[in-house]
Write a protein that holds these residues in place. Sequence first.
Motif, PDB file in Angstrom:
ATOM      1  N   LEU A 131      36.663  33.471  46.667  1.00 29.71           N
ATOM      2  CA  LEU A 131      37.845  32.624  46.661  1.00 29.71           C
ATOM      3  C   LEU A 131      38.579  32.743  45.333  1.00 29.71           C
ATOM      4  N   ILE A 132      39.909  32.637  45.382  1.00 30.76           N
ATOM      5  CA  ILE A 132      40.734  32.677  44.179  1.00 30.76           C
ATOM      6  C   ILE A 132      41.741  31.531  44.242  1.00 30.76           C
ATOM      7  N   SER A 133      41.897  30.819  43.114  1.00 30.10           N
ATOM      8  CA  SER A 133      42.903  29.768  43.013  1.00 30.10           C
ATOM      9  C   SER A 133      43.396  29.717  41.573  1.00 30.10           C
ATOM     10  N   SER A 134      44.273  28.782  41.290  1.00 30.79           N
ATOM     11  CA  SER A 134      44.775  28.627  39.927  1.00 30.79           C
ATOM     12  C   SER A 134      43.667  28.241  38.957  1.00 30.79           C
ATOM     13  N   LYS A 135      42.567  27.718  39.462  1.00 35.72           N
ATOM     14  CA  LYS A 135      41.442  27.319  38.616  1.00 35.72           C
ATOM     15  C   LYS A 135      40.502  28.478  38.306  1.00 35.72           C
ATOM     16  N   GLY A 136      40.716  29.627  38.951  1.00 35.40           N
ATOM     17  CA  GLY A 136      39.859  30.779  38.722  1.00 35.40           C
ATOM     18  C   GLY A 136      39.274  31.319  40.018  1.00 35.40           C
ATOM     19  N   GLU A 137      38.197  32.060  39.881  1.00 36.68           N
ATOM     20  CA  GLU A 137      37.559  32.695  41.031  1.00 36.68           C
ATOM     21  C   GLU A 137      36.184  32.073  41.286  1.00 36.68           C
ATOM     22  N   GLU A 138      35.794  32.082  42.538  1.00 31.94           N
ATOM     23  CA  GLU A 138      34.499  31.522  42.944  1.00 31.94           C
ATOM     24  C   GLU A 138      33.928  32.382  44.056  1.00 31.94           C
ATOM     25  N   ILE A 139      32.645  32.715  43.945  1.00 25.25           N
ATOM     26  CA  ILE A 139      31.926  33.395  45.021  1.00 25.25           C
ATOM     27  C   ILE A 139      30.860  32.431  45.522  1.00 25.25           C
ATOM     28  N   ILE A 140      30.964  32.084  46.789  1.00 23.12           N
ATOM     29  CA  ILE A 140      30.109  31.035  47.354  1.00 23.12           C
ATOM     30  C   ILE A 140      29.541  31.506  48.682  1.00 23.12           C
ATOM     31  N   PRO A 141      28.273  31.193  48.965  1.00 29.42           N
ATOM     32  CA  PRO A 141      27.740  31.531  50.292  1.00 29.42           C
ATOM     33  C   PRO A 141      28.579  30.883  51.384  1.00 29.42           C
TER      34      PRO A 141
END
Length: 280
Positions: A131-141
Amino acid sequence: MKYFQPRSLSDAVNLAQTSETTFLAGGTDLVLHMQTGKVRPKALIDLGKIAELREVKVTDSYLEIGSMASFAEIGQNNLVAQYAMALWQACQTMGSPQIRNKATLGGNLGNCSPAADGLPPLLALGADVHLISSKGEEIIPLVSLLSRTPLMPQDTLIRGFRIPRKGLQSGFAKLGRRQALAIARLSVAVAIQVEGTQVGQVSVALGAVGRRAFLSESLGLALRDQDLNEAWIEKGVEEIQQVVRVALGERASAPYKRVAVSGVFREAMASFIPEGGSKA
């Protein structure tokens, strides 16, 4: 209504800071929701021109699939057939050819219909979501993401999916009102790790049985570390019927789906394990 067609991820994320914007990722569900008034976005952000979102590639540890890869593209990709057979099979029966050409894996998650064909295979194969948003990137199960309500903030873009290369054998089957064009009334994805005749890890995911597709931890635990044979498949049938019974409770569809799921589970297994349960 405003319409944007960014050429980069950063531009898309920046545009999404505007209130009441909606990402357009195929549009097979979104357009229908707009026509019925269920969704009334003030701006659409079309992701179709961001080339990196359509990539399908293999790294040392993962099969990576961009969120804008269509079901047709995924269903024709040899890497997906090699490393994620259950997902490849789901792409063969998802809607009509016209729908498969437009519908995307990211859109399937973004809409998150209970009957979404792409989600059970991704769950069974242990996929992560980028996932990408203005808060940064996240990789989540994916299994963790699907437990969130709401699923994700409005300004969050689905970059893609990564499926671990664990050497799992996998299969998918669904039950619909009409062959090929049907929306799934019930779907099952199975992924197993096999050494000789012994089943190690087992993952079973179901669709169209609850509010969202889900991974059954109890079913995986009940079937792991056993011999792969006809008795194992029969135990799987009994266990998955119990999972459906609990998930549906007193819903009107419960009696039918408790019976039907046995055939769908058998079909999913038969798609990669021959009759009798011996490894191919």
